[in-house]
Design a protein around this motif. Structure first.
Motif, short mmCIF file in Angstrom:
data_model
loop_
_atom_site.label_atom_id
_atom_site.label_comp_id
_atom_site.label_asym_id
_atom_site.label_seq_id
_atom_site.Cartn_x
_atom_site.Cartn_y
_atom_site.Cartn_z
N THR A 186 7.90 14.10 -26.15
CA THR A 186 6.01 13.94 -25.36
C THR A 186 6.15 13.39 -24.35
OG1 THR A 186 5.20 14.57 -27.81
CG2 THR A 186 4.33 13.63 -26.32
N ILE A 187 7.06 11.70 -24.83
CA ILE A 187 6.89 10.48 -23.86
C ILE A 187 7.74 11.25 -22.09
CG2 ILE A 187 8.55 9.22 -24.65
CD1 ILE A 187 5.36 8.16 -23.70
N PHE A 188 9.11 12.00 -22.97
CA PHE A 188 9.83 11.90 -21.36
C PHE A 188 9.09 13.53 -20.39
CE2 PHE A 188 13.37 9.51 -23.09
CZ PHE A 188 13.03 8.75 -22.63
N GLY A 189 8.56 13.85 -21.09
CA GLY A 189 8.07 14.88 -20.63
C GLY A 189 7.10 15.48 -19.96
N ILE A 190 5.93 14.74 -20.26
CA ILE A 190 4.44 13.48 -20.11
C ILE A 190 4.92 12.99 -19.13
CG2 ILE A 190 3.90 12.28 -21.27
CD1 ILE A 190 1.93 14.66 -20.17
N TRP A 247 12.14 24.09 -21.77
CA TRP A 247 10.67 23.34 -21.76
C TRP A 247 9.67 23.31 -22.41
CZ3 TRP A 247 10.26 18.60 -18.88
CH2 TRP A 247 8.91 18.27 -18.29
N TRP A 248 9.13 24.74 -22.40
CA TRP A 248 8.41 25.08 -22.74
C TRP A 248 7.96 24.04 -24.61
CZ3 TRP A 248 4.88 24.89 -19.84
CH2 TRP A 248 4.80 26.37 -18.81
N ILE A 249 9.95 24.28 -24.75
CA ILE A 249 9.89 24.08 -26.39
C ILE A 249 10.19 22.35 -26.42
CG2 ILE A 249 11.59 24.13 -28.15
CD1 ILE A 249 12.44 26.12 -27.15
N SER A 250 10.20 21.74 -25.41
CA SER A 250 10.09 20.20 -25.29
C SER A 250 8.67 20.27 -25.34
CB SER A 250 11.13 19.53 -24.31
OG SER A 250 10.65 19.73 -23.10
N TRP A 251 8.09 21.29 -24.70
CA TRP A 251 6.71 20.03 -24.95
C TRP A 251 5.31 20.74 -25.80
CZ3 TRP A 251 2.48 19.21 -21.12
CH2 TRP A 251 2.80 18.00 -19.84
N SER A 252 5.69 21.72 -26.70
CA SER A 252 5.57 21.54 -28.02
C SER A 252 5.38 20.66 -29.18
CB SER A 252 6.84 23.12 -28.63
OG SER A 252 7.51 22.84 -28.95
N PRO A 253 5.69 19.74 -29.02
CA PRO A 253 5.73 18.51 -29.56
C PRO A 253 4.28 18.30 -29.24
CG PRO A 253 7.80 18.35 -29.68
CD PRO A 253 6.92 19.02 -28.57
N PHE A 254 4.02 17.65 -28.69
CA PHE A 254 2.40 17.16 -27.85
C PHE A 254 1.69 18.23 -27.80
CE2 PHE A 254 1.55 17.73 -23.35
CZ PHE A 254 0.05 17.16 -23.96
N VAL A 255 2.25 19.45 -27.26
CA VAL A 255 0.94 20.88 -26.84
C VAL A 255 0.47 20.87 -28.11
CG1 VAL A 255 0.57 22.69 -26.28
CG2 VAL A 255 1.45 21.33 -24.61
N GLY A 256 1.67 20.97 -29.60
CA GLY A 256 1.69 21.91 -30.38
C GLY A 256 0.56 21.07 -31.07
N LEU A 257 0.17 19.59 -31.38
CA LEU A 257 -0.72 18.77 -32.35
C LEU A 257 -2.04 18.86 -31.50
CD1 LEU A 257 2.01 16.03 -32.77
CD2 LEU A 257 0.35 16.59 -34.02
N PHE A 258 -1.74 18.52 -29.85
CA PHE A 258 -3.25 18.42 -29.47
C PHE A 258 -3.83 19.76 -29.73
CE2 PHE A 258 -5.94 19.57 -25.80
CZ PHE A 258 -6.83 18.26 -26.26
N ILE A 291 14.47 17.82 -21.44
CA ILE A 291 14.95 19.23 -22.01
C ILE A 291 16.26 19.50 -23.33
CG2 ILE A 291 15.89 21.75 -20.91
CD1 ILE A 291 14.44 21.02 -18.55
N ALA A 292 17.28 18.35 -22.69
CA ALA A 292 18.18 17.95 -24.13
C ALA A 292 17.27 18.20 -25.58
CB ALA A 292 19.06 17.26 -24.01
#
Lengths: 277, 515
Positions: free
Chosen positions: B195-199, B318-329, B468-469
């Motif tokens: 989340t932190i690196f994605g954002i 990229w979407w998967i790496s964002w998913s924890p953040f977007v998912g929780l929100f 992404i990793a």
């Protein structure tokens, strides 16, 4: 309840195995054996008939009433026909271990019989041949459903005796700790209730409650507790996944090194599965 | 929840983030090299895994929506949705896509048009078709399916089953009490890391685009000082929004943004080549639908292999790496909705809006490229952050449009950072729905600092690749999450319909009759 038994043989079994099965089923109270063999060839060979006779004599010497029955044709159909004709209380099936590749390519007659048979079936595993007389322990995997109504009479009646009975429930965890606590509490109460009903016939009744796949947990607990026999109910399964992967009964029969007695819940069953979570 | 030491995830995450940032400052080349190698190897070796996993998430979401599980409410049975449809869709869109869509709305079709896979002639009609179809595909229903799996799991286990809203909570049916131990910590720390690196990456690139836009309109040179001032202003704004809470801050801003975006869209549709745009929308929708399976599962091992790696697999990771953040929100704003309503709403409405956006902006650019301004594609592709503003220069009120777009970007920037701050604070305070203000401030400042420092040191690219990793372990985590969610929902259904095995336990009298 287990007084008469049909014992289908491939005639490749050794006399030691036959004696071991015989002594095992004697402990279950069996008195009469229908010794059967299905010839797949065109004619019954002299040598095989002689071996059937010798085995029958051996069993008679162990105080069994023995009759021999030979048929020609498909093994599974032949055994099904004989069970209908002779109406034995159960079938004792000496298990033949087949490697997974061969089993998936050419199939296994033992599994076909387990799938098709509609009377109680004892799957006798060579590995569990024991020199001790009687059974030390039996493990019964319950899900507190329909199968209890057909298995409990065997456990609380005079058919099955052992020093210890393990009542096992294996199932999936609830989605949250509170619900899981409630689930486990209900299971424990029900296991205790079932244990109380079965205590009449066993010196010791222990309850086991585990989380996980039923087919894996039964095999694991049987091995861990060094059980002499697993008892399982078998019923029709409508689940597509069971039809593809095989029923729990088949899976346990393949994986376990313990003798298993399968008791069908319905009168006639073509594809069986143990209702167990 | 009580068993978990309060600050383990918080402290560990902060240490990890600071370590990576320090590496990025001290040796950006090393960080870039490391992240490039990781990223390249992961995409090369597990690209097929991303494609199949994403397609599986879509099938799984649809299965849940159309099966009996669709009736399950994401909350207690009596609960009603907390936000109106408009508020919900606005926040859904702002958190999930928002800023990225503005950035890539024109640039992506143009980039594919000029740099298609090697088997398509660049700049051709086929390349244009390919560009539009793949833009739809990369921003279509698959990203939302990824978000749905994550947010549905969190919402189900948190609001329906009373667990803390953490990603580790979703694994209770599979690992039981271990969610409170090392396994749970690893899952949650990984989520914070992604989340932190994605954002931070998004904020960094967003700052670039806003600065470029402002530079064009106000005619000044964009320097590092501009970036820093911009990030500082936005930090103050999003922290202010975050501290006012979800109900007021993000909801208001998201609604405002959707309204502005819709107005911009309608203006461009009306002023631009309307029928040409609608032709593109219709035709690309048809292409998208007819080649959906092919695009979803083809890694193109024989042709266009590198292109698929650089674009489709990059996006999926990229979407998967964002998913924890977007998912929780998204989970936190979807309380009270049924599974069916949630899945169908999240799959359809944002996707339709995205298709319209790409058709209007991409279509307008194609109209210019094939008509009065050949070469605009080249201009846009050469500087992606100013691509949209280049397009405006061919339209009336271009300065006003640029200012509106910058406003849109700033607000999306604020809503993304605001929701990320909220999610990070929630994840690092054991899933408290109202996390401590101090934690919001710490994470808010960390996001901005990371973005600013790495923007200046040139480590943003490396950071994006690191995020992404993190998608690889998350893909595996999400597959298990589906299994866990299925178990949980099955139990829930059985519980509510009185079919649960333990409720069918024989009563004492029944057992007595049997024996």
């Amino acid at each position: 309840m287990l007084g008469t038994c049909i014992l289908p043989l491939s005639l490749k079994e050794s006399f030691r195995t036959i004696r071991s099965i015989a002594s095992f089923i004697k402990d279950l109270g069996t008195e009469k054996i229908f010794l059967s063999h299905v010839f797949e060839g065109k004619r019954i060979r002299q040598k095989q008939s002689e071996k059937m006779g010798d085995i029958a004599e051996e069993l008679r010497s162990m105080d069994f009433i023995v009759s021999t029955h030979s048929l020609k044709g498909s093994v599974v159909d032949g055994i099904m026909d004989l069970t209908k004709e002779l109406t034995p209380d159960f079938a004792a099936l000496p298990w033949h271990n087949i490697d997974p590749l061969r089993r998936s390519l050419v199939g296994s007659i033992d599994i076909d019989i387990v799938r098709s048979i509609d009377i109680p079936a004892l799957i006798y595993k060579k590995e569990s041949i024991s020199s001790n007389p009687g059974l030390d322990s039996i493990i019964y995997a319950t899900n507190f459903q329909r199968t209890d109504s057909i298995v409990v009479p065997y456990l609380s009646g005079n058919s099955l005796h052992a020093r210890t009975l393990y009542l096992l429930h294996a199932g999936q965890r609830a989605p949250d700790p509170e619900a899981d606590q409630k689930r486990r509490s209900l299971i424990r109460n029900s296991l205790d209730r079932l244990a109380k009903e079965c205590r009449v016939n066993f010196d010791n009744v222990e309850t086991i409650e585990t989380v996980g796949s039923v087919r894996t947990e039964i095999v694991r607990e049987a091995r861990r507790k060094k059980a002499d026999m697993i008892i399982m109910g078998k019923t029709d399964s409508k689940k597509s996944i069971d039809r593809i992967l095989g029923s729990t009964a088949e899976s346990v029969a393949i994986k376990s090194h313990t003798n298993i007695i399968l008791i069908p819940a319905t009168g006639s069953s073509k594809s069986g599965s143990v209702l167990n979570g | 929840m009580d068993k978990k030491p309060d600050n383990t995830v918080f402290i560990m995450s902060l240490i990890m983030v600071l370590t990576v940032v320090a590496t990025g400052i001290i040796s950006p080349e090393f960080l870039l090299q490391l992240s490039k190698t990781l990223h390249k190897e992961i995409i090369r070796s597990f690209g097929w895994g991303y494609l199949t996993a994403t397609f599986f998430f879509l099938c799984f979401s649809l299965f849940l929506a159309f099966s009996r599980f669709g009736d399950i409410k994401l909350g207690k049975d009596h609960e009603k949705p907390r936000y109106s449809y408009f508020g919900w869709f606005s926040m859904l869109f702002a958190a999930g896509m928002g800023i990225g869509l503005i950035f890539w709305g024109v640039a992506e079709p143009m980039s594919h048009f000029l740099n298609p896979p090697s088997y398509i002639a660049n700049g051709s009609g086929t390349a244009a078709e390919f560009a539009m179809t793949h833009s739809f595909f990369h921003w279509g229903i698959q990203p939302w399916a990824i978000y749905i799996v994550m947010s549905l799991s969190i919402a189900f286990f948190s609001f329906r089953r009373g667990m803390p809203p953490l990603i580790s909570s979703c694994f209770y049916p599979l690992i039981g009490e271990k969610i409170y131990g090392l396994t749970g910590y690893i899952i949650d720390i990984l989520a914070v890391f992604a989340t932190i690196f994605g954002i931070a990456t998004s904020l960094g690139f967003g700052a670039l685009q806003i600065s470029s836009g402002l530079g064009m309109v106000l005619d000044f040179e964009v320097t590092n000082t501009v970036y820093l001032i911009l990030i500082a202003i936005i930090t103050v704004l999003f922290l202010a929004s975050s501290l006012t809470g979800l109900d007021k801050g993000i909801q208001f801003l998201s609604k405002l943004n959707i309204l502005i975006a819709t107005c911009l869209l309608l203006f461009m549709l009306a002023v631009g080549p309307t029928s040409y745009i609608l032709d593109i929308l219709t035709s690309t929708t048809a292409d998208y639908l007819s080649s959906f399976l092919n695009m979803s599962l083809s890694t193109n091992p024989f042709k266009g292999y590198d292109w698929t790696h650089s674009w489709t697999l990059f996006y999926w990771a990229w979407w998967i790496s964002w998913s924890p953040f977007v998912g929780l929100f998204v989970a936190s704003i979807s309380r009270g909705r049924t599974v069916r309503e949630f899945v169908l709403g999240a799959l359809t409405v944002p996707t339709i809006f995205t298709f319209l956006w790409f058709s209007v902006f991409g279509g307008s650019a194609f109209n210019l490229e094939f008509g009065k301004a050949p070469g605009i594609a080249e201009t846009i592709t050469s500087n992606i952050s100013t691509g949209l503003f280049e397009l405006y220069s061919y339209y009336p009120f271009s300065t006003a449009l640029t200012i509106i777009t910058i406003m849109l970007l700033v607000v999306f920037f604020i809503t993304s950072a605001d929701s990320a701050t909220y999610v990070l604070a929630m994840m690092t305070s054991n899933g408290k729905l109202i996390p401590p203000t101090s934690r919001k401030i710490i994470w808010g400042l960390t996001e901005s600092s990371v973005a600013a420092i790495l923007l200046l040191s040139g480590g943003l690219d490396a950071l994006q690749k690191m995020a992404i990793a993190a998608a690889l372990p998350f893909t595996i985590i999400m597959v298990f999450m589906c299994r866990s969610l299925y178990s949980g929902m099955k139990y829930d259904m059985a519980e509510t319909s009185d079919k649960l095995e333990i409720e069918d336990l024989p009563q004492e009298s029944q057992v007595r009759n049997i024996t």
